[in-house]
Motif scaffolding. Structure first.
Motif, short mmCIF file in Angstrom:
data_model
loop_
_atom_site.label_atom_id
_atom_site.label_comp_id
_atom_site.label_asym_id
_atom_site.label_seq_id
_atom_site.Cartn_x
_atom_site.Cartn_y
_atom_site.Cartn_z
N MET A 1 0.83 -1.21 0.00
CA MET A 1 0.00 0.00 0.00
C MET A 1 0.86 1.26 0.00
O MET A 1 0.57 2.22 -0.72
CB MET A 1 -0.92 0.02 1.22
N ILE A 2 1.90 1.26 0.81
CA ILE A 2 2.78 2.42 0.86
C ILE A 2 3.50 2.60 -0.47
O ILE A 2 3.65 3.73 -0.96
CB ILE A 2 3.77 2.30 2.03
N ASN A 3 3.90 1.50 -1.08
CA ASN A 3 4.55 1.59 -2.39
C ASN A 3 3.58 2.13 -3.44
O ASN A 3 3.95 2.97 -4.26
CB ASN A 3 5.09 0.23 -2.81
N CYS A 4 2.34 1.68 -3.42
CA CYS A 4 1.33 2.17 -4.37
C CYS A 4 1.07 3.66 -4.17
O CYS A 4 0.89 4.40 -5.14
CB CYS A 4 0.03 1.39 -4.23
N LEU A 5 1.04 4.09 -2.92
CA LEU A 5 0.86 5.52 -2.64
C LEU A 5 2.02 6.32 -3.19
O LEU A 5 1.83 7.38 -3.80
CB LEU A 5 0.72 5.75 -1.13
N ASN A 6 3.23 5.81 -3.03
CA ASN A 6 4.40 6.50 -3.55
C ASN A 6 4.35 6.58 -5.07
O ASN A 6 4.67 7.61 -5.66
CB ASN A 6 5.68 5.80 -3.09
N VAL A 7 3.95 5.50 -5.73
CA VAL A 7 3.83 5.50 -7.19
C VAL A 7 2.76 6.50 -7.63
O VAL A 7 2.95 7.24 -8.60
CB VAL A 7 3.49 4.07 -7.69
N SER A 8 1.66 6.55 -6.90
CA SER A 8 0.59 7.50 -7.23
C SER A 8 1.06 8.94 -7.10
O SER A 8 0.76 9.79 -7.96
CB SER A 8 -0.60 7.24 -6.32
N LEU A 9 1.80 9.23 -6.04
CA LEU A 9 2.34 10.59 -5.86
C LEU A 9 3.33 10.93 -6.97
O LEU A 9 3.35 12.06 -7.47
CB LEU A 9 3.00 10.73 -4.49
N GLN A 10 4.14 9.95 -7.38
CA GLN A 10 5.09 10.18 -8.47
C GLN A 10 4.35 10.47 -9.78
O GLN A 10 4.76 11.35 -10.53
CB GLN A 10 6.01 8.97 -8.63
N GLU A 11 3.27 9.76 -10.03
CA GLU A 11 2.48 10.01 -11.23
C GLU A 11 1.88 11.41 -11.22
O GLU A 11 1.83 12.08 -12.25
CB GLU A 11 1.38 8.96 -11.38
N MET A 12 1.42 11.84 -10.05
CA MET A 12 0.87 13.20 -9.94
C MET A 12 1.96 14.23 -10.21
O MET A 12 1.71 15.25 -10.86
CB MET A 12 0.26 13.41 -8.56
N ARG A 13 3.15 13.97 -9.73
CA ARG A 13 4.24 14.91 -9.95
C ARG A 13 4.65 14.94 -11.42
O ARG A 13 4.89 15.99 -11.98
CB ARG A 13 5.45 14.55 -9.09
N ASP A 14 4.72 13.76 -12.03
CA ASP A 14 5.13 13.67 -13.43
C ASP A 14 4.11 14.31 -14.37
O ASP A 14 4.49 14.85 -15.41
CB ASP A 14 5.36 12.22 -13.83
N SER A 15 2.84 14.22 -14.02
CA SER A 15 1.81 14.77 -14.89
C SER A 15 1.77 16.30 -14.83
O SER A 15 1.14 16.93 -15.67
CB SER A 15 0.44 14.20 -14.53
N GLY A 16 2.45 16.87 -13.85
CA GLY A 16 2.46 18.32 -13.73
C GLY A 16 1.21 18.81 -13.02
O GLY A 16 0.33 18.05 -12.66
N ASN A 17 1.15 20.10 -12.85
CA ASN A 17 0.01 20.64 -12.11
C ASN A 17 -0.93 21.44 -12.99
O ASN A 17 -1.79 22.13 -12.49
CB ASN A 17 0.49 21.46 -10.92
N GLU A 18 -0.80 21.33 -14.30
CA GLU A 18 -1.69 22.06 -15.21
C GLU A 18 -3.13 21.57 -15.09
O GLU A 18 -4.06 22.37 -15.08
CB GLU A 18 -1.20 21.94 -16.66
N GLN A 19 -3.32 20.26 -15.01
CA GLN A 19 -4.67 19.71 -14.87
C GLN A 19 -5.29 20.16 -13.55
O GLN A 19 -6.46 20.51 -13.50
CB GLN A 19 -4.64 18.19 -14.95
N ILE A 20 -4.49 20.18 -12.51
CA ILE A 20 -4.99 20.59 -11.20
C ILE A 20 -5.37 22.07 -11.23
O ILE A 20 -6.40 22.47 -10.69
CB ILE A 20 -3.94 20.28 -10.12
N LYS A 21 -4.55 22.88 -11.89
CA LYS A 21 -4.88 24.31 -12.01
C LYS A 21 -6.17 24.50 -12.79
O LYS A 21 -7.01 25.32 -12.40
CB LYS A 21 -3.75 25.05 -12.72
N THR A 22 -6.35 23.73 -13.85
CA THR A 22 -7.56 23.84 -14.66
C THR A 22 -8.79 23.48 -13.84
O THR A 22 -9.82 24.17 -13.91
CB THR A 22 -7.46 22.91 -15.89
N GLU A 23 -8.69 22.41 -13.05
CA GLU A 23 -9.81 22.02 -12.19
C GLU A 23 -10.10 23.09 -11.15
O GLU A 23 -11.27 23.39 -10.87
CB GLU A 23 -9.49 20.69 -11.50
N ALA A 24 -9.06 23.67 -10.57
CA ALA A 24 -9.26 24.71 -9.56
C ALA A 24 -9.92 25.94 -10.16
O ALA A 24 -10.81 26.55 -9.54
CB ALA A 24 -7.92 25.08 -8.93
N ILE A 25 -9.52 26.30 -11.38
CA ILE A 25 -10.12 27.46 -12.04
C ILE A 25 -11.60 27.20 -12.34
O ILE A 25 -12.44 28.08 -12.14
CB ILE A 25 -9.34 27.80 -13.33
N SER A 26 -11.92 25.98 -12.77
CA SER A 26 -13.33 25.68 -13.06
C SER A 26 -14.18 25.70 -11.78
O SER A 26 -15.32 26.15 -11.80
CB SER A 26 -13.46 24.34 -13.78
#
Length: 135
Positions: free
Chosen positions: A29-54
């Protein structure tokens, strides 16, 4: 932005507190969480900014970042002090990456520690007990 990160951590935290979880399951579980956080970092924060703006648009809040004063990046030794100012958007991105990097480093350390414990006590798992020949 933080909602996705904190929800993932919260779910793993609740599962880790369960009394019927094994060490190897916790490690996974901890490894999966780490992989998930890495994916979020790799994808950048543009999608998150877009969601926040909407979300801001739906609620009727201004979605632009305003800064009353200029934020200057701290110059470390060995760097050129060009005196470049950074925008609020760049500052937000830098802070986002700092937080994710810190969380991933902590998760990696915890995963390594728990993996070492899981290896040490692997002989007690139900699978190894059923496979081990009795002499």
């Amino acid at each position: 932005m933080w909602d996705k990160i904190l929800n993932q951590i919260y779910r793993v935290n609740k599962l880790l507190q369960s009394s019927n979880i094994s060490i190897d399951q916790a490690s996974k579980m901890i490894n999966c969480l780490n992989v998930s956080l890495q994916e979020m970092r790799d994808s950048g924060n543009e999608q998150i900014k877009t969601e926040a703006i909407s979300i801001c648009d739906k609620v009727g809040i201004k979605s632009e970042l305003k800064i009353k004063r200029t934020i200057k990046r701290k110059v470390m030794s060995g760097e050129n002090s060009s005196g470049e100012d950074i925008s609020a958007d760049q500052f937000l991105t830098l802070e986002y990456y700092k937080v994710l990097d810190n969380m991933m480093a902590q998760m990696k350390w915890r995963f390594e520690q728990l993996s070492n414990i899981a290896v040490d006590f692997q002989f007690l798992s139900a699978h190894s007990l059923s496979v081990t020949p009795v002499e």
